[in-house]
Design a protein around this motif. Structure first.
Motif, PDB file in Angstrom:
ATOM      1  N   VAL A  92       0.829  -1.209   0.000  1.00 44.15           N
ATOM      2  CA  VAL A  92       0.000   0.000   0.000  1.00 44.15           C
ATOM      3  C   VAL A  92       0.863   1.258   0.000  1.00 44.15           C
ATOM      4  CG1 VAL A  92      -1.700   1.312   1.330  1.00 44.15           C
ATOM      5  CG2 VAL A  92      -1.943  -1.170   1.091  1.00 44.15           C
ATOM      6  N   ASP A  93       1.876   1.310   0.875  1.00 44.56           N
ATOM      7  CA  ASP A  93       2.665   2.529   1.041  1.00 44.56           C
ATOM      8  C   ASP A  93       3.653   2.757  -0.095  1.00 44.56           C
ATOM      9  OD1 ASP A  93       1.367   2.956   3.451  1.00 44.56           O
ATOM     10  OD2 ASP A  93       2.909   1.931   4.631  1.00 44.56           O
ATOM     11  N   LYS A  94       4.246   1.691  -0.596  1.00 47.22           N
ATOM     12  CA  LYS A  94       5.283   1.833  -1.625  1.00 47.22           C
ATOM     13  C   LYS A  94       4.722   1.696  -3.035  1.00 47.22           C
ATOM     14  CE  LYS A  94       9.740  -0.104  -3.079  1.00 47.22           C
ATOM     15  NZ  LYS A  94      10.806  -1.093  -2.763  1.00 47.22           N
ATOM     16  N   HIS A  95       3.858   0.694  -3.248  1.00 42.15           N
ATOM     17  CA  HIS A  95       3.382   0.410  -4.603  1.00 42.15           C
ATOM     18  C   HIS A  95       1.993   0.979  -4.876  1.00 42.15           C
ATOM     19  CE1 HIS A  95       6.813  -2.240  -5.263  1.00 42.15           C
ATOM     20  NE2 HIS A  95       6.589  -2.758  -4.063  1.00 42.15           N
ATOM     21  N   ARG A  96       1.387   1.609  -3.892  1.00 43.26           N
ATOM     22  CA  ARG A  96       0.136   2.361  -4.053  1.00 43.26           C
ATOM     23  C   ARG A  96      -1.033   1.496  -4.528  1.00 43.26           C
ATOM     24  NH1 ARG A  96       1.584   8.524  -5.883  1.00 43.26           N
ATOM     25  NH2 ARG A  96       3.615   8.662  -4.852  1.00 43.26           N
ATOM     26  N   ILE A  97      -1.091   0.278  -4.057  1.00 35.39           N
ATOM     27  CA  ILE A  97      -2.212  -0.605  -4.380  1.00 35.39           C
ATOM     28  C   ILE A  97      -3.286  -0.450  -3.302  1.00 35.39           C
ATOM     29  CG2 ILE A  97      -2.943  -2.992  -4.697  1.00 35.39           C
ATOM     30  CD1 ILE A  97      -0.207  -3.649  -5.763  1.00 35.39           C
ATOM     31  N   ILE A  98      -4.526  -0.335  -3.725  1.00 29.48           N
ATOM     32  CA  ILE A  98      -5.656  -0.200  -2.804  1.00 29.48           C
ATOM     33  C   ILE A  98      -6.120  -1.601  -2.413  1.00 29.48           C
ATOM     34  CG2 ILE A  98      -7.977   0.738  -2.504  1.00 29.48           C
ATOM     35  CD1 ILE A  98      -7.209   2.652  -4.906  1.00 29.48           C
ATOM     36  N   PHE A  99      -6.121  -1.901  -1.120  1.00 30.74           N
ATOM     37  CA  PHE A  99      -6.431  -3.238  -0.620  1.00 30.74           C
ATOM     38  C   PHE A  99      -7.778  -3.198   0.102  1.00 30.74           C
ATOM     39  CE2 PHE A  99      -3.986  -7.255   0.599  1.00 30.74           C
ATOM     40  CZ  PHE A  99      -5.141  -7.976   0.866  1.00 30.74           C
ATOM     41  N   ILE A 100      -8.721  -4.009  -0.381  1.00 25.17           N
ATOM     42  CA  ILE A 100     -10.068  -4.073   0.186  1.00 25.17           C
ATOM     43  C   ILE A 100     -10.345  -5.511   0.604  1.00 25.17           C
ATOM     44  CG2 ILE A 100     -12.533  -3.802  -0.331  1.00 25.17           C
ATOM     45  CD1 ILE A 100     -11.741  -1.565  -2.254  1.00 25.17           C
ATOM     46  N   SER A 101     -10.968  -5.684   1.781  1.00 27.87           N
ATOM     47  CA  SER A 101     -11.188  -7.041   2.276  1.00 27.87           C
ATOM     48  C   SER A 101     -12.449  -7.106   3.121  1.00 27.87           C
ATOM     49  CB  SER A 101      -9.981  -7.509   3.098  1.00 27.87           C
ATOM     50  OG  SER A 101     -10.145  -8.846   3.527  1.00 27.87           O
ATOM     51  N   TYR A 157      -4.320   6.446  -0.059  1.00 31.04           N
ATOM     52  CA  TYR A 157      -4.629   7.394   1.009  1.00 31.04           C
ATOM     53  C   TYR A 157      -5.811   8.283   0.633  1.00 31.04           C
ATOM     54  CZ  TYR A 157       0.191   6.111   2.296  1.00 31.04           C
ATOM     55  OH  TYR A 157       1.338   5.428   2.609  1.00 31.04           O
ATOM     56  N   THR A 158      -5.755   8.885  -0.555  1.00 35.18           N
ATOM     57  CA  THR A 158      -6.823   9.798  -0.959  1.00 35.18           C
ATOM     58  C   THR A 158      -8.110   9.043  -1.285  1.00 35.18           C
ATOM     59  OG1 THR A 158      -5.954   9.730  -3.220  1.00 35.18           O
ATOM     60  CG2 THR A 158      -5.238  11.539  -1.820  1.00 35.18           C
ATOM     61  N   VAL A 159      -7.980   7.848  -1.869  1.00 34.76           N
ATOM     62  CA  VAL A 159      -9.177   7.061  -2.180  1.00 34.76           C
ATOM     63  C   VAL A 159      -9.902   6.676  -0.896  1.00 34.76           C
ATOM     64  CG1 VAL A 159      -9.977   4.848  -3.074  1.00 34.76           C
ATOM     65  CG2 VAL A 159      -8.369   6.216  -4.407  1.00 34.76           C
ATOM     66  N   ARG A 160      -9.154   6.232   0.099  1.00 34.01           N
ATOM     67  CA  ARG A 160      -9.787   5.851   1.363  1.00 34.01           C
ATOM     68  C   ARG A 160     -10.466   7.047   2.018  1.00 34.01           C
ATOM     69  NH1 ARG A 160      -7.598   1.610   5.711  1.00 34.01           N
ATOM     70  NH2 ARG A 160      -9.325   1.745   7.174  1.00 34.01           N
ATOM     71  N   ALA A 173     -11.619   9.646   0.569  1.00 28.60           N
ATOM     72  CA  ALA A 173     -12.773  10.042  -0.239  1.00 28.60           C
ATOM     73  C   ALA A 173     -13.982   9.153   0.045  1.00 28.60           C
ATOM     74  CB  ALA A 173     -12.410   9.988  -1.723  1.00 28.60           C
ATOM     75  N   ILE A 174     -13.786   7.836   0.116  1.00 29.14           N
ATOM     76  CA  ILE A 174     -14.940   6.954   0.301  1.00 29.14           C
ATOM     77  C   ILE A 174     -15.453   6.987   1.740  1.00 29.14           C
ATOM     78  CG2 ILE A 174     -14.242   5.467  -1.605  1.00 29.14           C
ATOM     79  CD1 ILE A 174     -13.218   3.440   0.376  1.00 29.14           C
ATOM     80  N   GLU A 175     -14.563   7.199   2.714  1.00 27.58           N
ATOM     81  CA  GLU A 175     -15.013   7.246   4.105  1.00 27.58           C
ATOM     82  C   GLU A 175     -15.729   8.552   4.426  1.00 27.58           C
ATOM     83  OE1 GLU A 175     -11.823   4.251   6.338  1.00 27.58           O
ATOM     84  OE2 GLU A 175     -11.669   6.420   6.622  1.00 27.58           O
ATOM     85  N   ASN A 176     -15.222   9.668   3.904  1.00 26.92           N
ATOM     86  CA  ASN A 176     -15.813  10.963   4.233  1.00 26.92           C
ATOM     87  C   ASN A 176     -17.054  11.283   3.417  1.00 26.92           C
ATOM     88  OD1 ASN A 176     -13.923  11.392   6.180  1.00 26.92           O
ATOM     89  ND2 ASN A 176     -12.884  13.093   5.181  1.00 26.92           N
ATOM     90  N   THR A 177     -17.360  10.478   2.409  1.00 22.49           N
ATOM     91  CA  THR A 177     -18.567  10.713   1.611  1.00 22.49           C
ATOM     92  C   THR A 177     -19.584   9.586   1.744  1.00 22.49           C
ATOM     93  OG1 THR A 177     -17.561   9.680  -0.345  1.00 22.49           O
ATOM     94  CG2 THR A 177     -17.277  12.065  -0.082  1.00 22.49           C
ATOM     95  N   ALA A 178     -19.296   8.593   2.573  1.00 27.46           N
ATOM     96  CA  ALA A 178     -20.230   7.477   2.749  1.00 27.46           C
ATOM     97  C   ALA A 178     -21.539   7.978   3.352  1.00 27.46           C
ATOM     98  CB  ALA A 178     -19.609   6.406   3.636  1.00 27.46           C
ATOM     99  N   SER A 179     -22.630   7.328   2.970  1.00 31.43           N
ATOM    100  CA  SER A 179     -23.956   7.708   3.456  1.00 31.43           C
ATOM    101  C   SER A 179     -24.243   6.997   4.773  1.00 31.43           C
ATOM    102  CB  SER A 179     -25.018   7.334   2.416  1.00 31.43           C
ATOM    103  OG  SER A 179     -26.315   7.612   2.897  1.00 31.43           O
ATOM    104  N   SER A 180     -24.537   7.767   5.809  1.00 32.89           N
ATOM    105  CA  SER A 180     -24.775   7.193   7.129  1.00 32.89           C
ATOM    106  C   SER A 180     -26.002   6.282   7.105  1.00 32.89           C
ATOM    107  CB  SER A 180     -24.963   8.309   8.159  1.00 32.89           C
ATOM    108  OG  SER A 180     -25.247   7.778   9.435  1.00 32.89           O
ATOM    109  N   ILE A 181     -25.888   5.106   7.713  1.00 28.94           N
ATOM    110  CA  ILE A 181     -26.981   4.137   7.748  1.00 28.94           C
ATOM    111  C   ILE A 181     -27.830   4.308   9.001  1.00 28.94           C
ATOM    112  CG2 ILE A 181     -27.506   1.657   7.799  1.00 28.94           C
ATOM    113  CD1 ILE A 181     -24.930   1.200   6.225  1.00 28.94           C
ATOM    114  N   SER A 182     -27.219   4.780  10.078  1.00 29.53           N
ATOM    115  CA  SER A 182     -27.937   4.968  11.339  1.00 29.53           C
ATOM    116  C   SER A 182     -27.450   6.239  12.010  1.00 29.53           C
ATOM    117  CB  SER A 182     -27.726   3.766  12.265  1.00 29.53           C
ATOM    118  OG  SER A 182     -28.271   4.001  13.548  1.00 29.53           O
ATOM    119  N   ASP A 183     -28.347   6.885  12.757  1.00 35.62           N
ATOM    120  CA  ASP A 183     -27.982   8.098  13.486  1.00 35.62           C
ATOM    121  C   ASP A 183     -27.349   7.801  14.841  1.00 35.62           C
ATOM    122  OD1 ASP A 183     -28.992   9.686  11.436  1.00 35.62           O
ATOM    123  OD2 ASP A 183     -31.008   9.723  12.303  1.00 35.62           O
TER     124      ASP A 183
END
Length: 515
Positions: free
Chosen positions: A46-55, A174-177, A179-189
């Motif tokens: 992730v840090d050196k080769h800039r691959i986005i890892f999702i699991s 870094y920027t992708v994460r 972006a998706i976390e700060n724009t996610a739609s809240s499911i519960s209040d």
């Protein structure tokens, strides 16, 4: 990780083929979060080769502390929870009457991790009509799990990455994460639901607009390391107070905030000029006290957090400390410090009993109780009585106790009530540790009925300790003395012995039998 060698080879192949994204839809329990040889290599990828890892985060819910490794326990990996929408419930699951609102699947794993991290980053649809092996005699079938939500999220992120490349926006994990976390739609209040859903449901269009607006910002990740003032404990990724002792007094914590650039970042052009003024916020200033501002440079900055849980009610509480860019508040939280507090209730009586009367459940509803298990308890007996419903109801029962430097003590049962009735269960416990009891009506159970399920629940703690669990009979006629004690109440003792080993040895012409 049990399959560490194969996973390392897969990471090497991903780097050699210059992949942008990795999806991993399986995992396992781990004793230590964010630790191990495989995690070290993931960090490098992730840090050196800039691959986005999702699991996938795991399918061991609904209890807390059930996220699996590596998806739910590793800082460099984006862990995905499983979400079901009304349209999915109707179209894919063919329920008679879909829920009015979307929700997390009952079995989707929850945070936090043992070291206090959130555990689940975001959520995505957790059901899909997927290809299956030919031995099933069909080409596709409906599959459910975070193994489905993870590739769903990965596909959404692939769309985002494709758009970023087309627009000349630098692509970074870094920027992708962010972006998706700060724009996610809240499911519960409810604040504590973040431990279930993460930051919310993935929104690709919003994430793209965020990435486009952040095009000229530094490619940086914000890493936090936390320690409690006055105590020599391992570094943490969040603040996690679990138990009556930790909730009886105010505690102070030091947060070390370090910006992390990619390994090929230029010292003079990126690291030296980096400087951000951050305004700190707390979601509840009556419990969490923090400074107002910090100035962050490439060398990092530390600040203290004071947590006062003395006056909060028993149960689960979730708070956050987060930093906002004073010059660009549109960026949302730059970093977050998750704070989870579990304040258990203490029981009395001989034996200690907790009675819960008239709990009403609808589809997907979860009731959690946190109990300070009495010292001397070794098992618990549960009585569950259901009433006031028509169609059959399915329940998940989970208990979890966290043990320092050990895997959690977990018990689970899935039970179906075809009609109002009583069921009994028993499970082992360890005295002196906080027990989470989760009672959940399955997300699709009872959807066709407008009648809630009424549940009466009783849990009784017992304990018998003996001074010898294994004895050796050497053939002599002398009796063996075994002392049994009960610290909680009078118990009926029914001794059972099992002969499981016989050995024979010859010593100076004599044969000796050992049992």
């Amino acid at each position: 990780m049990e399959t560490g060698t194969g996973l390392v080879r897969a990471l090497i192949a991903a780097v050699e083929h210059k992949c942008d994204l990795i999806n991993m839809s399986y995992g396992e329990p781990a004793l230590l979060p964010d630790y191990g040889r495989f995690i070290d290599i993931v960090n490098e990828v992730v840090d050196k080769h800039r691959i986005i890892f999702i699991s996938s985060a795991g399918n061991n819910g609904p209890a807390l502390n059930t996220v699996g490794a590596p998806g739910g326990t590793s800082s460099s990996i984006i862990g995905i929870g499983a979400y079901v929408s009304p349209a999915m419930a109707a179209g894919a699951h063919c329920v008679v009457q879909p829920p009015s609102e979307g929700m997390e699947y009952t079995w989707s794993s929850r945070g936090p991790t043992a070291d206090g991290d959130l555990g689940v980053s975001i959520s995505a649809p957790g059901g899909a009509v997927a290809p299956v092996p030919t031995w099933t005699l069909q080409s596709r079938m409906l599959m459910n799990g975070t193994s489905m939500s993870s590739p769903s999220a990965c596909g959404g992120v692939a769309l985002l990455v494709s758009a970023m490349k087309a627009e000349g926006i630098p692509v970074s994990p870094y920027t992708v994460r962010k972006a998706i976390e700060n724009t996610a739609s809240s499911i519960s209040d409810a604040p504590e639901e973040k431990l279930t859903t993460g930051h919310g449901l993935l929104q690709v269009d919003r994430a793209y607009e965020y990435a486009r607006q952040a095009k000229k910002l530094p490619l940086v990740s914000y890493r936090i390391s936390i320690s409690q003032v006055g105590k020599s404990i391992p570094k943490l990724r969040g603040i996690y107070l679990r138990g009556s002792n930790s909730c009886q007094q105010t505690s102070e914590w030091t947060v070390q905030l370090n910006p992390k650039f990619h390994d090929d970042a230029s010292n003079l052009e990126q690291l030296v000029p980096f400087e951000e003024c951050l305004q700190l916020h707390s979601t509840d200033s009556s419990v969490i006290n923090i400074p107002e501002y910090i100035l962050l440079t490439n060398n990092g900055r530390s600040f203290n957090i004071v947590v006062n849980p003395v006056n909060i009610s028993s149960g689960l509480h979730y708070y956050e400390v987060y930093g906002m860019d004073c010059r660009a508040p549109w960026r949302g939280p730059i970093f977050r410090v998750p704070i989870t507090i579990i304040k258990p209730i203490a029981l009395s009586g001989e034996p200690p009993v907790l009675s819960l009367s008239k709990l009403y459940f609808k589809s997907g509803h979860i009731e959690r109780r946190f109990i300070n298990v009495p010292i001397g308890a070794s098992w618990a007996e549960v009585t569950m009585r259901t009433s006031a419903f028509d169609t059959p109801r399915r329940f998940f029962l989970d208990t979890v106790q966290m043990c320092p430097l050990k895997r959690p003590i977990k018990w689970e049962s899935v039970v179906t009530f075809s009609s109002p009735s009583i069921k009994n269960f028993s499970f082992p416990v360890e005295g002196g540790l906080t027990l989470e009891l989760s009672i959940a009506q399955f997300w699709s159970s009872g959807n066709a009925s407008h009648e809630p399920t009424c549940v009466d629940f009783e849990i009784v703690f017992h304990g018998i300790f003996i001074d010898q669990k294994v004895i050796a009979l050497d053939g002599s006629e002398s009796p063996m003395r075994i002392v049994a004690r009960s610290l909680l109440a009078s118990e009926r003792l029914v001794p059972v012995a099992t002969l499981n080993k016989v050995s024979q040895e010859s010593i100076e012409g004599y044969d000796w039998l050992f049992f």
